[in-house]
Design an enzyme around this catalytic site. Structure first.
Site, PDB file in Angstrom:
ATOM      1  N   ARG A  48       0.890  -1.194   0.009  1.00 29.60           N
ATOM      2  CA  ARG A  48       0.071   0.165   0.144  1.00 29.60           C
ATOM      3  C   ARG A  48       0.756   1.121  -0.110  1.00 29.60           C
ATOM      4  O   ARG A  48       1.652   1.366   0.923  1.00 29.60           O
ATOM      5  CB  ARG A  48      -1.017  -0.138   1.116  1.00 29.60           C
ATOM      6  CG  ARG A  48      -1.911   1.250   1.299  1.00 29.60           C
ATOM      7  CD  ARG A  48      -3.064   1.102   0.264  1.00 29.60           C
ATOM      8  NE  ARG A  48      -4.135   1.959   0.624  1.00 29.60           N
ATOM      9  CZ  ARG A  48      -4.043   3.402   0.596  1.00 29.60           C
ATOM     10  NH1 ARG A  48      -3.003   3.983   0.189  1.00 29.60           N
ATOM     11  NH2 ARG A  48      -5.115   4.177   1.007  1.00 29.60           N
ATOM     12  N   GLU A  56     -11.517   4.318  -5.198  1.00 28.91           N
ATOM     13  CA  GLU A  56     -11.756   2.859  -5.196  1.00 28.91           C
ATOM     14  C   GLU A  56     -12.174   2.360  -6.636  1.00 28.91           C
ATOM     15  O   GLU A  56     -12.764   3.177  -7.355  1.00 28.91           O
ATOM     16  CB  GLU A  56     -12.904   2.391  -4.473  1.00 28.91           C
ATOM     17  CG  GLU A  56     -12.548   2.935  -2.831  1.00 28.91           C
ATOM     18  CD  GLU A  56     -11.560   1.763  -2.200  1.00 28.91           C
ATOM     19  OE1 GLU A  56     -11.569   0.710  -2.734  1.00 28.91           O
ATOM     20  OE2 GLU A  56     -10.877   2.425  -1.595  1.00 28.91           O
ATOM     21  N   ARG A  90      -0.875  -5.479   4.318  1.00 32.39           N
ATOM     22  CA  ARG A  90      -0.069  -5.080   3.297  1.00 32.39           C
ATOM     23  C   ARG A  90       1.034  -4.123   3.884  1.00 32.39           C
ATOM     24  O   ARG A  90       0.855  -3.648   4.896  1.00 32.39           O
ATOM     25  CB  ARG A  90      -1.027  -3.944   2.627  1.00 32.39           C
ATOM     26  CG  ARG A  90      -2.247  -4.494   2.091  1.00 32.39           C
ATOM     27  CD  ARG A  90      -3.313  -3.422   1.361  1.00 32.39           C
ATOM     28  NE  ARG A  90      -3.755  -2.620   2.726  1.00 32.39           N
ATOM     29  CZ  ARG A  90      -4.379  -1.502   2.377  1.00 32.39           C
ATOM     30  NH1 ARG A  90      -5.270  -1.627   1.045  1.00 32.39           N
ATOM     31  NH2 ARG A  90      -4.972  -0.986   3.328  1.00 32.39           N
TER      32      ARG A  90
END
Length: 210
Positions: A48, A56, A90
């Site tokens: 990330r 999104e 992540r």
């Protein structure tokens, strides 16, 4: 020996082992770009990009954000400064490729905005996002940030998602903040043609509406 103590020692050793692995290997090949702020390495590690939030998938600007990141890093070796591992496993990281600071370049492109910026790059990243907003590029352009409905002016009820909450509110002409309210399509805001339509979608009337 106390089971909780043993479990704690094992957990600590695992964390130390993971941190050592990250420090030993800082170069990764990008195998897949998921969206404008997340990618996967050849080792199947999800990363990330720190301090950057892109739309999104399915929202306004998402396709452009993904392509911008793909053009920069897909199938290339990137260097990473890992800040922490998030609850989704992540690696939240500062990312570099070909002497470029990827986090900064995404914000300069206008297809992402600054979010939870870490202290060591706060000024630079925030300034880049503010500059993109000021110049109305990318998600800040009228493509994704609208004060009037360019497609159907009669559908002029503004449906907004309040930042940091799950609250959905709508404004119609005559509401106190109507003219100051922007429909940010990249965040999931939307236009409605009637109050009934907005309320059916789960939105409630803003407090400053008569």
């Amino acid at each position: 020996m106390n089971k909780k103590f043993v479990a704690g020692i094992i957990g600590l050793l695992s964390l130390v082992s993971w941190q050592a692995a990250v420090q030993e290997k800082t170069s990764y090949t990008v195998a897949e770009v998921y969206d404008g702020d997340t990618f996967v390495t050849a080792e199947k590690q999800k990363v990330r990009i720190a301090g950057v939030d892109a739309p999104e998938l399915g929202l306004c600007g998402a396709a452009e954000a993904k392509k911008t990141l793909e053009d920069m890093i897909l199938n290339k070796k990137v260097q990473m400064k890992v800040i922490y591992k998030d609850p989704y496993f992540r690696l939240v990281s500062m990312v570099y490729v070909d002497d470029k600071f990827v986090n900064l370049e995404m914000l300069k492109s206008g297809w992402a905005y600054s979010h939870n910026v870490s202290k060591d790059s706060a000024t630079e990243l925030l300034a880049a996002s503010q500059e993109s907003s000021k110049n109305k590029i990318g998600i800040f352009s009228t493509k994704c940030s609208q004060e009037t409905n360019p497609t159907n002016p009669k559908c002029n009820i503004k449906g907004n998602r309040r930042s940091g909450t799950k609250d959905l509110i709508y404004h119609y002409p005559g509401c106190g903040q109507y003219n100051r309210t922007t429909v940010q399509l990249y965040l999931g805001d939307q236009w409605f043609c009637s109050i009934k339509e907005a309320e059916k979608a789960g939105y409630t009337k803003a407090q400053l509406c008569p």
